[in-house]
Design a protein around this motif. Sequence first.
Motif: not given
Length: 231
Positions: A55-56, A21-22, A83-84, A80-81, A13, A86-88
Amino acid sequence: MQRPSLAYRTIHTWNRNPADEEAMGAAHAPIWRRMIDVSIHGSLRDSTILDYGCNQGGFLRMLYDRHPFRAAAGIDIARESVARAELLKGQRPIDYKVGHSAAALGSTFHFAFSHEVLYLLPDLAAHAADIKAALRPGGAYIAAMGCHKDSAVWSRWRKLISETSSIPIYDHSLDSVAKAFSEAGFTVGVRPLDLDAFMPVTVGSEYFPKVVDQLRYYSQDKVLFRFVRTP
């Protein structure tokens, strides 16, 4: 959004603190809206978009919800960013990838965007060449930059950012950015971000010890570059 050499390694991240980060997306949302408002005029339904340093993924989600586009790609070296992101993304036509090279995506884009990426790149000329290879002739790259040597807050911010960032940062001037892209074959334009929104005031902020620091930063120090690829 952020980014040694993007060319040499990936990271988990951007921020060493997961909570920070979030929180980054919400903090950047007014800036993203301003970037969109001043750079997008008309429909994007036939356009392809690149977010460099995604980023995310919040910028492309916001852009699509306001101006639906045909397809987009977001790249970032933070695994990890991505991957997040893609999830969102939901059903939006966005493809997020871990990587540093826009040209390596194998597509050309009508528009590219980045937010606070340039000061994390050691080689501006290499970045300009990479973006040029990924843009169609006449395509535009909009890059937001407040972290630069010409900013009144940079001497203080450089230390603060270095303490939390997962990678090194660099001392670029606005002139060095303009020179790199001009020499790469872009027409270069610049304007103040001049944020058209209320920004939350955090009393005791290390970044903005005084309210006037925040006002000056968003009206003077933080700029939007527009690099248009010539045919």
